[in-house]
Design an enzyme around this catalytic site. Structure first.
Site, mmCIF file in Angstrom:
data_model
loop_
_atom_site.group_PDB
_atom_site.id
_atom_site.type_symbol
_atom_site.label_atom_id
_atom_site.label_comp_id
_atom_site.label_asym_id
_atom_site.label_seq_id
_atom_site.Cartn_x
_atom_site.Cartn_y
_atom_site.Cartn_z
ATOM 1 N N ASP A 194 -15.730 3.220 92.222
ATOM 2 C CA ASP A 194 -16.026 1.862 91.563
ATOM 3 C C ASP A 194 -14.906 0.795 91.318
ATOM 4 O O ASP A 194 -15.270 -0.092 90.614
ATOM 5 C CB ASP A 194 -16.658 2.363 89.959
ATOM 6 N N SER A 223 -21.321 -3.597 86.473
ATOM 7 C CA SER A 223 -22.160 -2.925 87.619
ATOM 8 C C SER A 223 -23.527 -2.827 86.834
ATOM 9 O O SER A 223 -23.701 -2.282 85.868
ATOM 10 C CB SER A 223 -21.375 -1.589 87.459
ATOM 11 N N GLN A 273 -23.358 -0.925 95.640
ATOM 12 C CA GLN A 273 -23.514 -1.223 94.354
ATOM 13 C C GLN A 273 -23.996 -2.739 94.181
ATOM 14 O O GLN A 273 -23.504 -3.616 94.809
ATOM 15 C CB GLN A 273 -21.909 -1.112 93.684
#
Length: 292
Positions: A194, A223, A273
């Site tokens: 991430d 996110s 993502q």
């Protein structure tokens, strides 16, 4: 890293952990996702390994405060097992995760060839590219201590903007050795996955007036969801190449997809993502800039 990923287990299927800061005043989403998949792993037979996870970020977490992870057993089949995890802080839901686990099977094995990239040993330990990468991470966050990163020089500048896309290449590893626990290595890879995907989706949108990451900027990033497919086992304390690109952005959202490779060229994971991209409202305490 084992200390960073530590979870208490006060009751069956309930785990407690404390997450580090990502941006100022915000818990790092990769830490929450890593804790969630590790909690799920602890409820599954050790002979099964996670092969995919799908998570949704519901609200912003507070760093350095306890998060509760409640694991629900959805299915235990002959080969596959499914778990659902809900992460809560102060009673508020922060994150939900569905993770699937399976036993190892003998089967044909293939994958595409790793794209070209300089060896991490050939890249400097400190660089402007690394400084830009860390510009959005709280200076006091342990992320800076436990993760070693070597961005491939030039990617952030070139942007890979041909045909409307954006791309980055980055080597990463956990900075110190880890025990031989596959669940910990999976969680550590999730933790690192991430770090830059949201910023890659934002390439071409960021506006900053300097290169140190200190000026204010007007783009808000968050996110929305995070998915990983784990193709083959790996060690997170060995160098891994993260090649990721953003094929599209629009409607206040951006998508990043990427692959993770071992130093020897084995494809070990695929990451997707979607990130919120929104113009920030005026504030008297702007966050540090994310410098592309």
């Amino acid at each position: 890293m084992r200390e960073v990923l530590h979870l208490d287990n006060p009751h069956p299927n309930t785990y407690l952990g404390v997450c580090a800061a990502g941006g100022r005043g915000r818990a790092y989403g990769g830490h929450i996702a890593a804790h969630a998949v590790l909690a799920a792993h602890r409820t599954v037979d050790p002979e099964r390994a996670v092969h995919s996870l799908h998570g949704y970020f519901l609200s912003m977490g507070r760093p350095d405060e306890q998060v509760q992870y409640q694991v629900q057993t959805v299915r235990d089949g002959g080969t596959y097992a499914l778990r659902h995890v809900t992460a809560r802080q102060r009673g508020d839901e922060l994150f939900t995760l569905t993770a699937s686990f399976k036993k190892v099977e003998d089967a044909a094995d293939r994958h595409v060839v790793m794209p070209p990239a300089p060896d991490p040993a050939a890249l400097p330990t400190q660089s402007e590219a690394a400084d830009r990468l860390w510009s959005g991470i709280d200076p006091a966050s342990p992320i800076r201590r436990v993760v070693d990163v070597r961005p491939v020089l030039g990617d952030a500048d070139d942007g890979g903007a041909e045909n409307g896309g954006q791309h980055r290449r980055m080597w990463f590893r956990i900075a110190s050795g880890m025990p031989d626990d596959p669940a910990l290595h999976t969680a550590a890879l999730t933790y690192c996955s991430d770090l830059t995907v949201a910023r890659t989706a934002a390439l071409g949108h960021l506006r900053a007036t300097g290169t140190t990451g200190t000026p204010a900027q007007d783009l808000y990033l968050a996110s929305l969801d995070h998915a990983i497919w784990f193709h083959r086992p790996c060690r997170a304390d060995d160098w891994l190449l993260f090649v990721h690109q953003s094929p599209t952005s629009g409607d206040g959202r951006g998508l990043t997809t990427g692959q993770v490779w071992t130093r020897s060229g084995t494809l070990v994971a695929t990451v997707n993502q979607e990130v919120l991209l929104r113009t920030r409202r005026s504030t008297t305490n702007p966050e540090p800039a994310l410098v592309p």
